[in-house]
Write a protein that holds these residues in place. Structure first.
Motif, mmCIF file in Angstrom:
data_model
loop_
_atom_site.group_PDB
_atom_site.id
_atom_site.type_symbol
_atom_site.label_atom_id
_atom_site.label_comp_id
_atom_site.label_asym_id
_atom_site.label_seq_id
_atom_site.Cartn_x
_atom_site.Cartn_y
_atom_site.Cartn_z
ATOM 1 N N ARG A 121 0.816 -1.207 0.000
ATOM 2 C CA ARG A 121 0.000 0.000 0.000
ATOM 3 C C ARG A 121 0.854 1.264 0.000
ATOM 4 O O ARG A 121 0.656 2.203 0.774
ATOM 5 N N GLY A 122 1.861 1.261 -0.920
ATOM 6 C CA GLY A 122 2.701 2.427 -1.134
ATOM 7 C C GLY A 122 3.826 2.601 -0.144
ATOM 8 O O GLY A 122 4.580 3.573 -0.238
ATOM 9 N N LYS A 123 3.960 1.672 0.827
ATOM 10 C CA LYS A 123 5.027 1.790 1.813
ATOM 11 C C LYS A 123 5.935 0.569 1.766
ATOM 12 O O LYS A 123 5.485 -0.541 1.499
ATOM 13 N N ARG A 124 7.213 0.802 2.031
ATOM 14 C CA ARG A 124 8.152 -0.313 2.040
ATOM 15 C C ARG A 124 8.081 -1.018 3.390
ATOM 16 O O ARG A 124 8.129 -0.396 4.441
ATOM 17 N N ARG A 125 7.968 -2.368 3.327
ATOM 18 C CA ARG A 125 7.879 -3.177 4.550
ATOM 19 C C ARG A 125 9.037 -4.165 4.588
ATOM 20 O O ARG A 125 9.547 -4.593 3.553
ATOM 21 N N GLU A 126 9.447 -4.527 5.779
ATOM 22 C CA GLU A 126 10.508 -5.508 5.967
ATOM 23 C C GLU A 126 9.949 -6.704 6.744
ATOM 24 O O GLU A 126 9.283 -6.540 7.769
ATOM 25 N N MET A 127 10.252 -7.893 6.248
ATOM 26 C CA MET A 127 9.740 -9.125 6.869
ATOM 27 C C MET A 127 10.902 -10.082 7.110
ATOM 28 O O MET A 127 11.566 -10.522 6.165
ATOM 29 N N GLY A 128 11.190 -10.374 8.380
ATOM 30 C CA GLY A 128 12.256 -11.312 8.698
ATOM 31 C C GLY A 128 11.838 -12.736 8.382
ATOM 32 O O GLY A 128 10.695 -13.140 8.654
ATOM 33 N N LEU A 129 12.761 -13.518 7.820
ATOM 34 C CA LEU A 129 12.466 -14.898 7.439
ATOM 35 C C LEU A 129 13.274 -15.913 8.237
ATOM 36 O O LEU A 129 13.246 -17.110 7.917
ATOM 37 N N GLY A 130 13.993 -15.461 9.262
ATOM 38 C CA GLY A 130 14.751 -16.388 10.095
ATOM 39 C C GLY A 130 16.246 -16.251 9.917
ATOM 40 O O GLY A 130 16.740 -15.592 9.000
ATOM 41 N N GLY A 131 16.992 -16.858 10.822
ATOM 42 C CA GLY A 131 18.447 -16.764 10.804
ATOM 43 C C GLY A 131 19.084 -17.752 9.837
ATOM 44 O O GLY A 131 18.521 -18.803 9.514
ATOM 45 N N TYR A 132 20.252 -17.392 9.371
ATOM 46 C CA TYR A 132 21.044 -18.253 8.483
ATOM 47 C C TYR A 132 22.245 -18.772 9.280
ATOM 48 O O TYR A 132 22.844 -17.994 10.040
ATOM 49 N N PRO A 133 22.581 -20.047 9.213
ATOM 50 C CA PRO A 133 22.136 -21.082 8.261
ATOM 51 C C PRO A 133 20.976 -21.949 8.771
ATOM 52 O O PRO A 133 20.644 -22.957 8.142
ATOM 53 N N THR A 134 20.354 -21.577 9.937
ATOM 54 C CA THR A 134 19.198 -22.362 10.423
ATOM 55 C C THR A 134 18.141 -22.453 9.342
ATOM 56 O O THR A 134 17.565 -23.521 9.085
ATOM 57 N N VAL A 135 17.871 -21.315 8.693
ATOM 58 C CA VAL A 135 17.002 -21.294 7.511
ATOM 59 C C VAL A 135 17.903 -21.256 6.297
ATOM 60 O O VAL A 135 18.675 -20.307 6.107
ATOM 61 N N SER A 136 17.852 -22.304 5.498
ATOM 62 C CA SER A 136 18.736 -22.412 4.344
ATOM 63 C C SER A 136 18.337 -21.447 3.243
ATOM 64 O O SER A 136 17.256 -20.836 3.290
ATOM 65 N N LEU A 137 19.179 -21.325 2.236
ATOM 66 C CA LEU A 137 18.874 -20.473 1.080
ATOM 67 C C LEU A 137 17.608 -20.942 0.396
ATOM 68 O O LEU A 137 16.739 -20.127 0.046
ATOM 69 N N ALA A 138 17.454 -22.249 0.201
ATOM 70 C CA ALA A 138 16.270 -22.782 -0.466
ATOM 71 C C ALA A 138 15.010 -22.481 0.339
ATOM 72 O O ALA A 138 13.959 -22.112 -0.218
ATOM 73 N N GLU A 139 15.090 -22.622 1.662
ATOM 74 C CA GLU A 139 13.926 -22.359 2.515
ATOM 75 C C GLU A 139 13.577 -20.882 2.512
ATOM 76 O O GLU A 139 12.402 -20.506 2.522
ATOM 77 N N ALA A 140 14.589 -20.023 2.493
ATOM 78 C CA ALA A 140 14.343 -18.581 2.459
ATOM 79 C C ALA A 140 13.669 -18.185 1.153
ATOM 80 O O ALA A 140 12.759 -17.345 1.134
ATOM 81 N N ARG A 141 14.121 -18.791 0.046
ATOM 82 C CA ARG A 141 13.489 -18.492 -1.245
ATOM 83 C C ARG A 141 12.023 -18.937 -1.268
ATOM 84 O O ARG A 141 11.153 -18.239 -1.799
ATOM 85 N N LYS A 142 11.741 -20.100 -0.676
ATOM 86 C CA LYS A 142 10.358 -20.585 -0.637
ATOM 87 C C LYS A 142 9.483 -19.645 0.183
ATOM 88 O O LYS A 142 8.353 -19.303 -0.222
ATOM 89 N N ALA A 143 10.011 -19.163 1.326
ATOM 90 C CA ALA A 143 9.251 -18.229 2.163
ATOM 91 C C ALA A 143 9.018 -16.921 1.438
ATOM 92 O O ALA A 143 7.936 -16.318 1.516
ATOM 93 N N ARG A 144 10.067 -16.462 0.692
ATOM 94 C CA ARG A 144 9.913 -15.231 -0.096
ATOM 95 C C ARG A 144 8.835 -15.402 -1.146
ATOM 96 O O ARG A 144 7.976 -14.519 -1.333
ATOM 97 N N ASP A 145 8.869 -16.518 -1.873
ATOM 98 C CA ASP A 145 7.899 -16.740 -2.941
ATOM 99 C C ASP A 145 6.473 -16.768 -2.402
ATOM 100 O O ASP A 145 5.549 -16.227 -3.019
ATOM 101 N N GLU A 146 6.272 -17.392 -1.220
ATOM 102 C CA GLU A 146 4.927 -17.444 -0.622
ATOM 103 C C GLU A 146 4.471 -16.054 -0.199
ATOM 104 O O GLU A 146 3.303 -15.683 -0.403
ATOM 105 N N ALA A 147 5.391 -15.272 0.383
ATOM 106 C CA ALA A 147 5.038 -13.920 0.798
ATOM 107 C C ALA A 147 4.745 -13.044 -0.421
ATOM 108 O O ALA A 147 3.811 -12.239 -0.420
ATOM 109 N N GLU A 148 5.541 -13.233 -1.483
ATOM 110 C CA GLU A 148 5.359 -12.474 -2.713
ATOM 111 C C GLU A 148 4.006 -12.762 -3.337
ATOM 112 O O GLU A 148 3.301 -11.859 -3.809
ATOM 113 N N GLN A 149 3.611 -14.045 -3.291
ATOM 114 C CA GLN A 149 2.308 -14.416 -3.832
ATOM 115 C C GLN A 149 1.187 -13.792 -3.012
ATOM 116 O O GLN A 149 0.168 -13.346 -3.549
#
Length: 416
Positions: free
Chosen positions: A51-79
């Protein structure tokens, strides 16, 4: 052309040490705070416009959350953003939904629904729901894991003496609801049930053997002959139903819900389905001559219907009212209960005949003996019971006013 998405590799992400935001594309960043050699300094971040504002969403710490898991979380949030949902709010709502403990009322309704296929009849299910909703109101909306002993004692104590049977059943039902909630993971598995009796509520409430359980008011069996003479002068379906109930020593609900498909007139037999029996098993009732006469007299009322009721009520397809026979007794000025006629029959069988106890108990559809005895004794003593019911029918048959009603004895100690 430089890649705009999935820029990082698993090996490359692990090698990054420089503080700052390292873009993977699509709004996903691996953020390194300070010294990148420390695992707790690395985390995933998703940046998006809402809604016209930039938001930040934490997806967890690395390497506890892997690159693949972070991408999946991003894709779900993007959708979610594309679908018009705030991904941060959606995640919080989902988390609250997972963490929220149901109220006692919700847990009770869930258990009743889960037990749907196990009820003997709709009346039993209704009794469960009504009892819990009526007496558990003070903590109906309390999370089930917060229900304590004080709340349960508070619900039971006012009726523990005055309505002993109801109170005992209520305690068991509360215990079942809490056990089911524990099984569903809403209560820690090692936490004791506050509604348990042994070693807990038995220390706070009177023990069962001290409770006064009411008995159904019953007519003495010697008065039944005169009573039935009066009953036969009543022109009502309830009068025929009540006499049939007396002759068969059946329960009110078994007679009121009786259908012609259960009756075998040629064999003079009535087979009550297990679903309508308190003991949950088929009960065969031998019909005396007078019981058959009553059925033949009332049969025209249901001709032309499909599987009709034997004793229909005023409304089409509906049985006699649960109060029909009770009100008839009141109009006759008789201070007894419908259920009490079963007691009269049992007293007659024990005091006036030599039929074995097991035969009389089987006539009342009572389960007797321990499990081993029940396993070996599979016969329902139908032939013996037929003799008993004919003896009973003859005993209660109206006699001339000047004729005394004599006991009708059978040989004592007959084998069952």
């Amino acid at each position: 052309m430089a890649r705009t998405r999935n820029r990082l590799t698993a090996k490359g992400a692990a090698a990054l040490l420089e503080p700052g935001r390292h873009s993977d594309g699509g709004g996903l960043y691996l953020v390194i705070d300070g010294d990148g050699r420390s695992a707790d300094r690395r985390r995933w971040l998703y940046l998006f416009q809402w809604r016209g504002k930039r938001r930040e969403m934490g997806l967890g710490g690395y390497p506890t959350v892997s690159l693949a898991e972070a991408r999946k979380a991003r894709d779900e949030a993007e959708q979610g953003v594309r679908d018009g949902r705030d991904p941060i709010l959606a995640r919080e709502e989902a988390r609250r939904g997972r963490e929220r403990t149901p109220t006692f009322g919700e847990a009770a309704e869930a258990l009743i629904e889960a037990m749907q296929d196990g009820w003997r009849n709709a009346k039993h299910r209704a009794q469960w729901g009504t009892t819990l909703r009526t007496y558990c109101k003070p903590f109906w909306s309390t999370p089930v894991n917060e229900i304590g002993t004080d709340a349960i004692v508070g619900a039971l104590k006012p009726i523990w003496i005055a309505k002993a049977e109801t109170a005992s059943r209520l305690r068991g039902r509360i215990e079942a609801v809490i056990d089911a909630a524990r099984a569903a993971g809403h209560i820690p598995p090692n936490e004791a049930n506050p509604a348990r009796w042994r070693g807990h509520l038995d220390k706070l409430l009177p023990k069962k053997q001290k409770l006064q359980r009411g008995h159904h008011r019953a007519m003495h069996h010697e008065a039944l002959s005169t009573f039935i003479r009066d009953l036969r002068g009543r022109q009502a379906t309830a009068a025929l139903a009540l006499e049939f109930l007396i002759l068969t020593a059946a329960r009110s609900g078994e007679v009121r819900d009786m259908r012609w498909s259960e009756v075998h007139l040629s064999d003079r037999l009535w087979s009550v389905p297990a679903t309508r029996m308190k003991a949950g098993r088929v009960h065969r009732v031998p019909l005396s001559g007078r019981a058959v006469e009553i059925l033949e007299a009332i049969k025209p009322l249901s001709e032309g219907e499909t599987d009709p009721l034997v004793f229909p009520g005023h409304k089409p397809g509906k049985p006699l009212s649960i109060m029909a026979m009770t009100m008839l007794l009141r109009r006759m000025g008789t201070d007894v209960t419908v259920h009490g006629f079963r007691s009269a029959f049992r007293d007659f069988a024990g005091d006036e005949t030599g039929f074995a106890r097991e035969v009389a108990e089987a006539a009342l559809s009572h389960v007797i003996g321990d499990k081993a005895e029940q396993a070996y004794r599979r016969s329902d003593a139908l032939a013996k019971r037929r003799q008993l019911m004919e003896t009973w029918a003859a005993y209660v048959e109206p006699k001339p006013a000047n004729e005394a009603t004599a006991p009708m004895l059978q040989p004592a100690h007959e084998p069952v």
